[in-house]
Design a protein around this motif. Structure first.
Motif, PDB file in Angstrom:
ATOM      1  N   THR A  83       0.897  -1.303   0.036  1.00 32.42           N
ATOM      2  CA  THR A  83      -0.353  -0.189  -0.239  1.00 32.42           C
ATOM      3  C   THR A  83       0.733   1.365   0.375  1.00 32.42           C
ATOM      4  N   LEU A  84       1.701   1.383   0.840  1.00 37.46           N
ATOM      5  CA  LEU A  84       2.693   2.300   0.257  1.00 37.46           C
ATOM      6  C   LEU A  84       3.181   2.591  -0.114  1.00 37.46           C
ATOM      7  N   ALA A  85       3.691   1.672  -1.325  1.00 34.22           N
ATOM      8  CA  ALA A  85       4.585   1.533  -2.564  1.00 34.22           C
ATOM      9  C   ALA A  85       3.015   2.391  -3.597  1.00 34.22           C
ATOM     10  N   SER A  86       2.271   1.902  -3.268  1.00 33.82           N
ATOM     11  CA  SER A  86       1.287   2.631  -4.394  1.00 33.82           C
ATOM     12  C   SER A  86       0.746   3.791  -4.668  1.00 33.82           C
ATOM     13  N   PHE A  87       1.156   4.188  -2.845  1.00 36.24           N
ATOM     14  CA  PHE A  87       0.629   5.867  -2.886  1.00 36.24           C
ATOM     15  C   PHE A  87       2.402   6.670  -3.482  1.00 36.24           C
ATOM     16  N   ARG A 109      -1.400   9.441   6.396  1.00 39.66           N
ATOM     17  CA  ARG A 109      -0.883   9.466   4.995  1.00 39.66           C
ATOM     18  C   ARG A 109      -2.040  10.286   4.410  1.00 39.66           C
ATOM     19  N   ASN A 110      -1.432  11.224   2.972  1.00 34.91           N
ATOM     20  CA  ASN A 110      -2.401  11.738   2.426  1.00 34.91           C
ATOM     21  C   ASN A 110      -3.323  11.024   1.528  1.00 34.91           C
ATOM     22  N   GLN A 111      -3.431  10.027   1.292  1.00 31.98           N
ATOM     23  CA  GLN A 111      -3.675   9.406   0.176  1.00 31.98           C
ATOM     24  C   GLN A 111      -4.859   8.538   1.567  1.00 31.98           C
ATOM     25  N   THR A 112      -4.362   7.901   2.846  1.00 30.86           N
ATOM     26  CA  THR A 112      -5.550   7.537   3.354  1.00 30.86           C
ATOM     27  C   THR A 112      -6.852   8.554   4.220  1.00 30.86           C
ATOM     28  N   GLN A 113      -8.011   8.062   3.752  1.00 30.86           N
ATOM     29  CA  GLN A 113      -9.234   9.152   4.099  1.00 30.86           C
ATOM     30  C   GLN A 113      -9.922   8.543   5.441  1.00 30.86           C
TER      31      GLN A 113
END
Length: 425
Positions: A83-87, A109-113
């Motif tokens: 998941t971190l790599a996909s960011f 993380r910015n991507q985490t909603q």
């Protein structure tokens, strides 16, 4: 928390190499605005769980052709790193199943909603219907970042034949530490052990100790998560019980992390386990066993390991939310649990007509479900420092059970290290 079907772990994110381009094509993209082209759902389900989730996703897709969900298998043990790599690659999954130990590393993380507003504005979602442990596991600093996917806990599982042979009465709901220790001594001898404890120094070691600490009325950290709170009389009582049983009585089989405890339980060489519902399916059919609350000191506290569905794609958020609401609704989740043996996520599942059928199929789960409402009163802190804290405490417990350190010294040294970790040094 299951690994992959039930073992507690702590995932360390230090040193993860994030490489752009990893997992390209596995997500719908992460960014702002616009409509997502699809909702990708990473999960690590296998066997009965995989069959059940595949059927449910297919059911959802058939009823919602404009909100289709694409399931993608991702080994749960590696999902945090992936998941971190996909960011970095810009190809984050819409939804991913994550261990509870991963949420502190992902929540900033910015991507985490942040799902707090969706939860609060959806009365039909009935957030308070989830068991407290599940809600705690999805929340960081008052914000909700996960939808509960699984909740479990530890109970006492015992071999009735060994108890009968030793002339020991079966455990009762009000069993004390003294009752437990005495039974373990009587069950020990002739290459048999009363109890088994995973003593590899990992989170598997720690979360059993935390249950003991809470049973004695203690806690891991102070109210603000700023200092260690376990080097106390309660902590010493918990650690002393381990020392008394492992070093003095020699009534504990110290598992090195290779999961031999279950094989030995099946072969009639271990009388008691502190384990979760994930192990019940692996107990041989010819073994007559019972399940009871953990023994108590001040309380009969146990510990849960809740996992979560987390949303990472902002564009897919609106489509992912209805699916997650449906998937974790009482009726749908109980249907899933009926196929897998997972515990209910919500209190209301126990009121459904099918719940009696669930207990008839999985009678050993009754105590685990009761624990969720009665004996799961605390949770591990959802803070980024927890993996390092767990390492320190795991090493301390391991040293005591091997007879290399005295309980008070081990706790004092561990508390000093934990305070340094919390202070940022």
């Amino acid at each position: 928390m299951r690994q992959p079907s039930g073992r507690p772990i702590t995932t360390l994110v230090t040193g993860i190499a994030l490489m752009a381009g990893v997992l390209t094509g596995c997500g719908s993209g992460s960014g702002g605005g616009g409509k997502a082209d699809k909702v990708t759902f990473w999960h690590g389900y296998t066997d009965a769980q995989a069959t059940a989730i595949t059927k449910l996703v297919g059911e959802w897709n058939a009823a919602h052709p404009d909100q289709k969900v694409e399931p993608v298998f991702s080994n749960n043990d590696n999902t945090l790193q992936k998941t971190l790599a996909s960011f970095v690659s810009g190809k984050a999954p819409s939804i991913a199943y994550q261990y509870s130990s991963s949420i502190p590393a992902l929540s900033g993380r910015n991507q985490t909603q942040d799902l707090t507003s969706l939860v609060k504005s959806s009365p039909d979602f009935a957030w308070d219907d989830f068991f407290p442990a599940a809600r705690q596991g999805a929340t960081v600093s008052g914000k909700i970042y996960g939808v509960p996917a699984l909740v479990d806990n530890l109970s006492l599982v015992y071999n009735k034949k060994l108890f009968d042979a030793a002339g020991v009465k079966y455990p009762t709901p009000d069993w004390t530490w003294d009752d437990f220790r005495n039974a373990s001594k009587k069950l020990t001898g002739k290459n048999k052990y009363g109890w088994a404890y995973v003593n590899d120094g990992t989170e598997d070691t720690v979360w059993r100790f935390l249950a003991l600490l809470w049973q004695a009325g203690g806690d891991l950290l102070d109210a603000g998560d700023k200092k260690a709170a376990f080097a106390t009389p309660a902590g010493e009582q918990a650690m002393q019980l381990l020392a008394d049983m492992a070093v003095t009585d020699k009534s504990v089989y110290l598992d090195a992390g290779d999961q031999q405890y279950l094989n030995l339980f099946n072969s009639g060489r271990i009388g008691m386990l502190w384990t979760g519902p994930w192990d019940l399916g692996s107990i041989n059919k010819d073994v007559s066993y019972g399940v009871q609350y953990l023994p108590g000191k001040v309380t009969h506290a146990t510990i849960a390991g809740p996992d979560n569905y987390m949303v990472f794609d902002k564009r897919a958020k609106d489509a992912a939310w209805p699916f997650l609401k449906w998937l974790t609704s009482p009726e749908i989740h109980l249907r899933y649990a009926m196929q897998t043996g997972d515990l209910p996520l919500r209190a209301s599942e126990q009121k459904l007509p099918a719940y009696k059928e669930f207990l008839a199929k999985y009678p050993g789960n009754k105590v685990f479900v009761e624990n969720l409402a009665k004996n799961v009163t605390k949770s591990r802190p959802n803070i980024s420092q927890y993996p390092r804290i767990s390492q320190v405490l795991g090493t301390a417990v391991q040293a005591v059970m091997l007879g290399k350190k005295q309980p008070r010294d081990a706790l004092k040294d561990a508390a000093t290290e934990v305070d340094q970790i919390l202070a940022g040094s």
